[in-house]
Design an enzyme around this catalytic site. Structure first.
Site, PDB file in Angstrom:
ATOM      1  N   HIS A  79      33.212  58.855 -25.907  1.00  0.00           N
ATOM      2  CA  HIS A  79      34.592  58.390 -26.034  1.00  0.00           C
ATOM      3  C   HIS A  79      34.994  58.368 -27.506  1.00  0.00           C
ATOM      4  CE1 HIS A  79      35.271  56.262 -21.928  1.00  0.00           C
ATOM      5  NE2 HIS A  79      34.850  57.493 -21.817  1.00  0.00           N
ATOM      6  N   TYR A 208      42.017  48.451 -22.190  1.00  0.00           N
ATOM      7  CA  TYR A 208      41.948  46.987 -22.323  1.00  0.00           C
ATOM      8  C   TYR A 208      43.363  46.455 -22.196  1.00  0.00           C
ATOM      9  CZ  TYR A 208      37.184  47.366 -24.173  1.00  0.00           C
ATOM     10  OH  TYR A 208      35.842  47.594 -24.329  1.00  0.00           O
ATOM     11  N   PRO A 300      31.772  39.813 -23.112  1.00  0.00           N
ATOM     12  CA  PRO A 300      31.597  41.273 -22.990  1.00  0.00           C
ATOM     13  C   PRO A 300      32.779  42.096 -23.485  1.00  0.00           C
ATOM     14  CG  PRO A 300      31.992  40.275 -20.840  1.00  0.00           C
ATOM     15  CD  PRO A 300      31.869  39.152 -21.811  1.00  0.00           C
ATOM     16  N   LYS A 304      29.274  44.446 -26.857  1.00  0.00           N
ATOM     17  CA  LYS A 304      28.311  44.355 -27.959  1.00  0.00           C
ATOM     18  C   LYS A 304      26.904  43.896 -27.560  1.00  0.00           C
ATOM     19  CE  LYS A 304      30.914  45.597 -31.373  1.00  0.00           C
ATOM     20  NZ  LYS A 304      30.990  47.006 -31.022  1.00  0.00           N
ATOM     21  N   TYR A 392      34.483  48.317 -33.248  1.00  0.00           N
ATOM     22  CA  TYR A 392      34.232  48.739 -31.862  1.00  0.00           C
ATOM     23  C   TYR A 392      33.099  49.764 -31.791  1.00  0.00           C
ATOM     24  CZ  TYR A 392      35.219  49.756 -26.989  1.00  0.00           C
ATOM     25  OH  TYR A 392      35.102  49.884 -25.628  1.00  0.00           O
TER      26      TYR A 392
HETATM   27  C1  FAD Z   1      27.077  40.665 -15.825  1.00  0.00           C
HETATM   28  C2  FAD Z   1      26.823  41.153 -17.232  1.00  0.00           C
HETATM   29  C3  FAD Z   1      27.619  42.186 -17.755  1.00  0.00           C
HETATM   30  C4  FAD Z   1      27.395  42.645 -19.047  1.00  0.00           C
HETATM   31  N1  FAD Z   1      28.189  43.642 -19.560  1.00  0.00           N
HETATM   32  C5  FAD Z   1      27.942  44.099 -20.805  1.00  0.00           C
HETATM   33  C6  FAD Z   1      28.706  45.148 -21.377  1.00  0.00           C
HETATM   34  O1  FAD Z   1      29.610  45.696 -20.759  1.00  0.00           O
HETATM   35  N2  FAD Z   1      28.391  45.590 -22.623  1.00  0.00           N
HETATM   36  C7  FAD Z   1      27.351  45.045 -23.340  1.00  0.00           C
HETATM   37  O2  FAD Z   1      27.042  45.492 -24.458  1.00  0.00           O
HETATM   38  N3  FAD Z   1      26.633  44.021 -22.836  1.00  0.00           N
HETATM   39  C8  FAD Z   1      26.895  43.559 -21.593  1.00  0.00           C
HETATM   40  N4  FAD Z   1      26.151  42.569 -21.094  1.00  0.00           N
HETATM   41  C9  FAD Z   1      25.120  42.023 -21.938  1.00  0.00           C
HETATM   42  C10 FAD Z   1      23.871  42.896 -21.948  1.00  0.00           C
HETATM   43  O3  FAD Z   1      23.537  43.253 -20.649  1.00  0.00           O
HETATM   44  C11 FAD Z   1      22.783  42.079 -22.615  1.00  0.00           C
HETATM   45  O4  FAD Z   1      23.239  41.722 -23.899  1.00  0.00           O
HETATM   46  C12 FAD Z   1      21.460  42.824 -22.722  1.00  0.00           C
HETATM   47  O5  FAD Z   1      20.897  42.987 -21.463  1.00  0.00           O
HETATM   48  C13 FAD Z   1      20.526  42.053 -23.627  1.00  0.00           C
HETATM   49  O6  FAD Z   1      19.249  42.593 -23.568  1.00  0.00           O
HETATM   50  P1  FAD Z   1      17.989  41.673 -23.795  1.00  0.00           P
HETATM   51  O7  FAD Z   1      16.826  42.573 -23.662  1.00  0.00           O
HETATM   52  O8  FAD Z   1      18.159  40.872 -25.013  1.00  0.00           O
HETATM   53  O9  FAD Z   1      18.014  40.603 -22.602  1.00  0.00           O
HETATM   54  P2  FAD Z   1      17.912  40.824 -21.035  1.00  0.00           P
HETATM   55  O10 FAD Z   1      18.556  42.091 -20.612  1.00  0.00           O
HETATM   56  O11 FAD Z   1      18.379  39.553 -20.417  1.00  0.00           O
HETATM   57  O12 FAD Z   1      16.366  40.999 -20.768  1.00  0.00           O
HETATM   58  C14 FAD Z   1      15.472  39.906 -20.853  1.00  0.00           C
HETATM   59  C15 FAD Z   1      14.249  40.202 -20.002  1.00  0.00           C
HETATM   60  O13 FAD Z   1      13.346  39.122 -20.129  1.00  0.00           O
HETATM   61  C16 FAD Z   1      12.854  38.759 -18.852  1.00  0.00           C
HETATM   62  N5  FAD Z   1      12.474  37.342 -18.862  1.00  0.00           N
HETATM   63  C17 FAD Z   1      13.285  36.259 -18.808  1.00  0.00           C
HETATM   64  N6  FAD Z   1      12.563  35.146 -18.855  1.00  0.00           N
HETATM   65  C18 FAD Z   1      11.276  35.521 -18.950  1.00  0.00           C
HETATM   66  C19 FAD Z   1      10.060  34.802 -19.017  1.00  0.00           C
HETATM   67  N7  FAD Z   1      10.033  33.452 -18.980  1.00  0.00           N
HETATM   68  N8  FAD Z   1       8.912  35.487 -19.104  1.00  0.00           N
HETATM   69  C20 FAD Z   1       8.925  36.856 -19.136  1.00  0.00           C
HETATM   70  N9  FAD Z   1      10.053  37.587 -19.055  1.00  0.00           N
HETATM   71  C21 FAD Z   1      11.203  36.917 -18.962  1.00  0.00           C
HETATM   72  C22 FAD Z   1      14.015  39.041 -17.909  1.00  0.00           C
HETATM   73  O14 FAD Z   1      13.587  39.229 -16.557  1.00  0.00           O
HETATM   74  C23 FAD Z   1      14.582  40.315 -18.520  1.00  0.00           C
HETATM   75  O15 FAD Z   1      14.011  41.475 -17.982  1.00  0.00           O
HETATM   76  C24 FAD Z   1      26.362  42.077 -19.817  1.00  0.00           C
HETATM   77  C25 FAD Z   1      25.568  41.055 -19.290  1.00  0.00           C
HETATM   78  C26 FAD Z   1      25.809  40.588 -18.010  1.00  0.00           C
HETATM   79  C27 FAD Z   1      24.931  39.472 -17.460  1.00  0.00           C
END
Ligand code: FAD
Length: 398
Positions: A79, A208, A300, A304, A392
Site C-alpha cells: 500500500h 479510516y 489498533p 502498530k 504510519y
Molecule cells: C483482536 C486484536 C487485533 C489486533 N489488531 C492489530 C492490528 O491491526 N495491527 C497491529 O499492528 N496489531 C494488532 N494487534 C496487536 C498485535 O496482534 C500484537 O501487538 C502482537 O501480537 C504482539 O506480539 P507479541 O509477541 O508481543 O505478543 P502476543 O502475540 O500476545 O504473543 C504472546 C505469546 O505468549 C504466550 N504466552 C502468554 N502467557 C504465557 C505464559 N505464561 N507462558 C508461556 N507463554 C505465554 C501467548 O500464548 C502468545 O503466544 C491486535 C491485537 C488483538 C488482540
C-alpha cells in the site's frame, strides 16, 4: 504434582511464541546464539489468532533480512497510500510520495506466524509448546532459570537471560518487582467490532472514517478477503450484531462514495476488541528483558502492535549479539531506553490517531467540529500529511 525430571541449559530463554518471541528466536539463531522458546499454547492456536494485518516498512525489511519474505512479497499487498474520510468526503495520504518511498504491506499476522514457524522448523529454532505454569526465577542474580510443567513432568531451563515475549497477560512483566515498575495506562471507553468476510475489499487502500455515529475502518487481508471494523460500546454483545446490521452501519458511516465499493457477504469471524494505551517501564530488570505486548499495548488505530514487537526484538537481538560476540554490555544496558524511545512515539501516534477518528463520551458538537477542522487541515497541508505518513509507515529503527 509432577516430578522434577528434565534440567537443560540455553543462553536465552524466550517466554512466548508470538511475533516478538519468534522474531527474536530467528534473529538469535542467525547470530549463533542459543535460545529456547517456551509457549503456553499449541502451534495451531498461536498461528490461528486473527490479529494484526499491516506491516510497516521496518517489519517488511526484517522479514527480508531473515530470508522469510518470499511468500509475503508474492501474496501481500503493498500500500502506497491510505484514505481518510469524514462526513461523506475522502482524501488520500500519499505515503510513498511523502516519505521518500516507504510503503506498508498488508499481510496478516497469521501469515507472518506461519512463515516464522515453518522456517523455524527448518532452521532448528527450538519451541516448547503446551508449557504449563511457566515461572521465572533468579532474574536479579547471575544465573536465572525458568520452570514449567509439560505432560505432568516438571522442566527446568538454566539460562543467561530471559526474554519476556509473552504478551499483555503473560507472567514476565509481573516477575519484575512492583517497586521498580512504572505503568502508564488508558483504557478507552469503546471497542472495535471486527469482521472478516471473503468478499473483495471496498477499496484497494484502507479507509479510516470519522463519523458522528463512530469510527469505521475498511481494511483487508487480501484481494478477496475484507476486514472491517466499527467502533462500538464496550458492552455490546456479538449476538446483537447480525451481518445485515453490521453492513448497514458500515455503509452508513463510510458515506455514499466509499460505501459504493462495499461488497456484502457472510462474515466468518466476528469479535469485539477493547482498546488500550499501556506502557510498563523499564523494559529490562536484571537478567529479564520485556518485548512486545508484554511491555506495551497500543490501540489498533495506527496498526502498530505487531510492528513494535518486531522493532523491540531487533534492538534486543542486537544487544544480546553484542554481549555474546563482542563481549560488550552497552547494548544490554541501553536496551530499555532505546526501545522505549520508539515505543512512546508509536504510543503517541496511535493515541492521536484514535482521538482524531473516534467518538468519545465527551465528544460533543464542539469536539466533533474540532476533529473535522483537524481533518480538513491535514487534507490541505503537506506538512501535516507528511507527519501522518512518516508515523504510519513506521519511524526508522535508530
Ligand atoms: C483482536 C486484536 C487485533 C489486533 N489488531 C492489530 C492490528 O491491526 N495491527 C497491529 O499492528 N496489531 C494488532 N494487534 C496487536 C498485535 O496482534 C500484537 O501487538 C502482537 O501480537 C504482539 O506480539 P507479541 O509477541 O508481543 O505478543 P502476543 O502475540 O500476545 O504473543 C504472546 C505469546 O505468549 C504466550 N504466552 C502468554 N502467557 C504465557 C505464559 N505464561 N507462558 C508461556 N507463554 C505465554 C501467548 O500464548 C502468545 O503466544 C491486535 C491485537 C488483538 C488482540
Amino acid at each position: 504434582m509432577g516430578r522434577r525430571k528434565r534440567r537443560v541449559r540455553t543462553q536465552v530463554a524466550i517466554i512466548g511464541a508470538g511475533p516478538a518471541g519468534l522474531f527474536l528466536a530467528h534473529l538469535l539463531a542467525r547470530a549463533g546464539v542459543d535460545a529456547v522458546v517456551v509457549e503456553r499454547r499449541d502451534r495451531e492456536y498461536v498461528e490461528a489468532r486473527v490479529r494484526a494485518g499491516v506491516l510497516e516498512q521496518v517489519t517488511v525489511d526484517l522479514m527480508d533480512r531473515l530470508g522469510l519474505g518470499k511468500r509475503m512479497h508474492r501474496e501481500g499487498l503493498v500500500h502506497e497510500g491510505t484514505i481518510l474520510a469524514h462526513d461523506g468526503g475522502m482524501f488520500r495520504i500519499d505515503m510513498k510520495g511523502l516519505t521518500g518511498g516507504s510503503t506498508v504491506m498488508v499481510y496478516g499476522q497469521q501469515e507472518v506466524m506461519r512463515d516464522l514457524f515453518d522456517a523455524g522448523e527448518e532452521r532448528g529454532v527450538q519451541v516448547v509448546f503446551d508449557a504449563e505454569d511457566v515461572a521465572l526465577h533468579g532474574l536479579d542474580g547471575s544465573s536465572p532459570h525458568i520452570t514449567w510443567r509439560k505432560d505432568g513432568v516438571e522442566q527446568l531451563l538454566d539460562c543467561d537471560f530471559v526474554a519476556g515475549c509473552d504478551g499483555y497477560h503473560g507472567v514476565s512483566r509481573g516477575s519484575m518487582p512492583e517497586s521498580v515498575r512504572r505503568e502508564y495506562e488508558r483504557v478507552y471507553p469503546f471497542g472495535w467490532l471486527g469482521i472478516l468476510a471473503d468478499v473483495p475489499p471496498a477499496n484497494h487502500e484502507l479507509i479510516y472514517c470519522n463519523h458522528e455515529r463512530g469510527f469505521a475502518l475498511a481494511s483487508m487481508r487480501s484481494a478477496t478477503r475484507s476486514r472491517y471494523y466499527l467502533q462500538c460500546p464496550l458492552d455490546d454483545r456479538l449476538e446483537d450484531w447480525s451481518d445485515d446490521r453490521f453492513w448497514d452501519e458500515l455503509c452508513l458511516r463510510l458515506g455514499d462514495r466509499a460505501a459504493a465499493g462495499v461488497t456484502r457477504g457472510p462474515s466468518f469471524e466476528k469479535s469485539i476488541a477493547p482498546l488500550r494505551s499501556f506502557v510498563s517501564e523499564p523494559m529490562r530488570w536484571g537478567r529479564l528483558f520485556l518485548a512486545g505486548d508484554a511491555a506495551h499495548i497500543v490501540p489498533p488505530t495506527g496498526a502498530k502492535g505487531l510492528n513494535l514487537a518486531a522493532s523491540d526484538v531487533v534492538f534486543l537481538a542486537e544487544a544480546l549479539e553484542q554481549h555474546y560476540l563482542e563481549h560488550s554490555d552497552a547494548g544490554i544496558d541501553g536496551y530499555s531506553a532505546r526501545a522505549l524511545a520508539r515505543v512512546w512515539k508509536a504510543e503517541r501516534f496511535s493515541w492521536w490517531f484514535t482521538g482524531l477518528t473516534h467518538r468519545f463520551p465527551e465528544t460533543g458538537p464542539l469536539e466533533h467540529r474540532l476533529q473535522v477542522a483537524e481533518l480538513d487541515y491535514i487534507r490541505d497541508s503537506r506538512a501535516a500529511q507528511t507527519t501522518l505518513a512518516e508515523n504510519y509507515v513506521g519511524l526508522p529503527i535508530s
